[in-house]
Design a protein around this motif. Sequence first.
Motif, PDB file in Angstrom:
ATOM      1  N   MET A 122      19.947  27.510  89.923  1.00 38.72           N
ATOM      2  CA  MET A 122      20.708  28.750  90.046  1.00 38.72           C
ATOM      3  C   MET A 122      21.806  28.753  88.992  1.00 38.72           C
ATOM      4  O   MET A 122      22.579  27.809  88.895  1.00 38.72           O
ATOM      5  N   THR A 123      21.849  29.827  88.196  1.00 43.00           N
ATOM      6  CA  THR A 123      22.886  29.986  87.184  1.00 43.00           C
ATOM      7  C   THR A 123      23.645  31.269  87.459  1.00 43.00           C
ATOM      8  O   THR A 123      23.047  32.334  87.590  1.00 43.00           O
ATOM      9  N   LEU A 124      24.968  31.157  87.552  1.00 39.63           N
ATOM     10  CA  LEU A 124      25.833  32.316  87.770  1.00 39.63           C
ATOM     11  C   LEU A 124      26.489  32.676  86.447  1.00 39.63           C
ATOM     12  O   LEU A 124      27.083  31.812  85.788  1.00 39.63           O
ATOM     13  N   ARG A 125      26.380  33.935  86.070  1.00 39.89           N
ATOM     14  CA  ARG A 125      26.978  34.403  84.817  1.00 39.89           C
ATOM     15  C   ARG A 125      27.937  35.555  85.090  1.00 39.89           C
ATOM     16  O   ARG A 125      27.620  36.483  85.828  1.00 39.89           O
ATOM     17  N   GLU A 126      29.107  35.451  84.460  1.00 39.56           N
ATOM     18  CA  GLU A 126      30.137  36.474  84.584  1.00 39.56           C
ATOM     19  C   GLU A 126      30.646  36.803  83.187  1.00 39.56           C
ATOM     20  O   GLU A 126      30.735  35.916  82.332  1.00 39.56           O
ATOM     21  N   LEU A 127      30.964  38.064  82.962  1.00 39.89           N
ATOM     22  CA  LEU A 127      31.411  38.488  81.645  1.00 39.89           C
ATOM     23  C   LEU A 127      32.607  37.670  81.168  1.00 39.89           C
ATOM     24  O   LEU A 127      33.561  37.456  81.915  1.00 39.89           O
ATOM     25  N   GLU A 128      32.511  37.184  79.922  1.00 33.35           N
ATOM     26  CA  GLU A 128      33.586  36.448  79.253  1.00 33.35           C
ATOM     27  C   GLU A 128      33.935  35.125  79.930  1.00 33.35           C
ATOM     28  O   GLU A 128      35.041  34.611  79.773  1.00 33.35           O
ATOM     29  N   LYS A 129      32.987  34.567  80.697  1.00 40.62           N
ATOM     30  CA  LYS A 129      33.191  33.269  81.324  1.00 40.62           C
ATOM     31  C   LYS A 129      31.969  32.392  81.091  1.00 40.62           C
ATOM     32  O   LYS A 129      30.865  32.885  80.879  1.00 40.62           O
ATOM     33  N   MET A 130      32.184  31.076  81.126  1.00 40.60           N
ATOM     34  CA  MET A 130      31.080  30.143  80.950  1.00 40.60           C
ATOM     35  C   MET A 130      30.142  30.196  82.162  1.00 40.60           C
ATOM     36  O   MET A 130      30.606  30.329  83.303  1.00 40.60           O
ATOM     37  N   PRO A 131      28.827  30.103  81.943  1.00 41.00           N
ATOM     38  CA  PRO A 131      27.885  30.074  83.064  1.00 41.00           C
ATOM     39  C   PRO A 131      28.135  28.868  83.966  1.00 41.00           C
ATOM     40  O   PRO A 131      28.563  27.814  83.508  1.00 41.00           O
ATOM     41  N   ARG A 132      27.851  29.041  85.251  1.00 41.24           N
ATOM     42  CA  ARG A 132      27.962  27.951  86.217  1.00 41.24           C
ATOM     43  C   ARG A 132      26.559  27.622  86.727  1.00 41.24           C
ATOM     44  O   ARG A 132      25.861  28.499  87.231  1.00 41.24           O
ATOM     45  N   ASN A 133      26.163  26.362  86.603  1.00 40.49           N
ATOM     46  CA  ASN A 133      24.824  25.938  87.000  1.00 40.49           C
ATOM     47  C   ASN A 133      24.854  25.182  88.322  1.00 40.49           C
ATOM     48  O   ASN A 133      25.758  24.374  88.569  1.00 40.49           O
ATOM     49  N   ARG A 134      23.864  25.446  89.147  1.00 38.88           N
ATOM     50  CA  ARG A 134      23.733  24.767  90.436  1.00 38.88           C
ATOM     51  C   ARG A 134      22.284  24.328  90.620  1.00 38.88           C
ATOM     52  O   ARG A 134      21.359  24.980  90.140  1.00 38.88           O
ATOM     53  N   GLU A 135      22.116  23.241  91.335  1.00 35.94           N
ATOM     54  CA  GLU A 135      20.772  22.741  91.650  1.00 35.94           C
ATOM     55  C   GLU A 135      20.590  22.772  93.159  1.00 35.94           C
ATOM     56  O   GLU A 135      21.480  22.379  93.912  1.00 35.94           O
ATOM     57  N   LEU A 136      19.423  23.234  93.596  1.00 36.24           N
ATOM     58  CA  LEU A 136      19.170  23.334  95.025  1.00 36.24           C
ATOM     59  C   LEU A 136      17.705  23.096  95.330  1.00 36.24           C
ATOM     60  O   LEU A 136      16.850  23.153  94.451  1.00 36.24           O
ATOM     61  N   VAL A 137      17.438  22.852  96.605  1.00 37.92           N
ATOM     62  CA  VAL A 137      16.063  22.697  97.075  1.00 37.92           C
ATOM     63  C   VAL A 137      15.891  23.609  98.285  1.00 37.92           C
ATOM     64  O   VAL A 137      16.838  23.814  99.064  1.00 37.92           O
ATOM     65  N   THR A 138      14.700  24.189  98.427  1.00 39.23           N
ATOM     66  CA  THR A 138      14.411  25.087  99.546  1.00 39.23           C
ATOM     67  C   THR A 138      13.125  24.650 100.230  1.00 39.23           C
ATOM     68  O   THR A 138      12.125  24.371  99.570  1.00 39.23           O
ATOM     69  N   PHE A 139      13.166  24.600 101.558  1.00 37.01           N
ATOM     70  CA  PHE A 139      11.982  24.314 102.368  1.00 37.01           C
ATOM     71  C   PHE A 139      11.682  25.551 103.212  1.00 37.01           C
ATOM     72  O   PHE A 139      12.598  26.238 103.663  1.00 37.01           O
ATOM     73  N   ARG A 140      10.391  25.825 103.444  1.00 40.25           N
ATOM     74  CA  ARG A 140      10.024  26.990 104.250  1.00 40.25           C
ATOM     75  C   ARG A 140       8.834  26.647 105.144  1.00 40.25           C
ATOM     76  O   ARG A 140       7.891  25.977 104.709  1.00 40.25           O
TER      77      ARG A 140
END
Length: 218
Positions: free
Chosen positions: A1-19
Amino acid sequence: MTLRELEKMPRNRELVTFRLDPGPGQASSLVRFLAPADIKGTGLLVKDKAVGSEQLLYLPELDRVRRVAGDRKGGRFVGSDIYYQDLESRDPALDTHRTLKTESLLGKPCEVIESIPRDGTSSTYRKVYSWVDPETLLVLRIDYFETESNVPTKRFEALEIKNIQGFWTVTDSRVTNLVSGHETRLKLSKISYNRKLPARLFTAQALADESIEEEFRP
């Protein structure tokens, strides 16, 4: 998961999902963040039932499991552009639906479906437009309308789809807040189906005890 906001550095996250899909109208999913340190261990358990859904959130800094109240379903999940409501399966009978047009996405002729909540039902959105590929039954785009205006406020887009073990899967997607420009990108790196996950993995106890799921991680 990468979060991007104008004029800011991207923030990266790692996750796992089970279903787990035990039967018609039922599903359970567990989301766990693995990195970075400030969100590591945070988890969400969603249990879709024949009538309604239940969501439980685990916050490691508080070491407690709490229920996500219905009036919070329009809140942003861990600061992303994904709302809590987006993470549960909505019963189609709660909305009225009609086909608006056919439009091509990713080279596929999609049916554009309008869905409006019925009177007396609860939803974060006034209406939703969904681009559905009749061949794969995947939703390749969703426009969300949160106000009376006929202009969408949020958009989901499938950027890549693959056939994995016979299942068509969205492997790269983006959710964009069309008002602020904030963006959430989700890319799947490892996917495995038919793993016969146990029901005990989808409990409040497992949500609070990360070690229970470790043997099932890819």
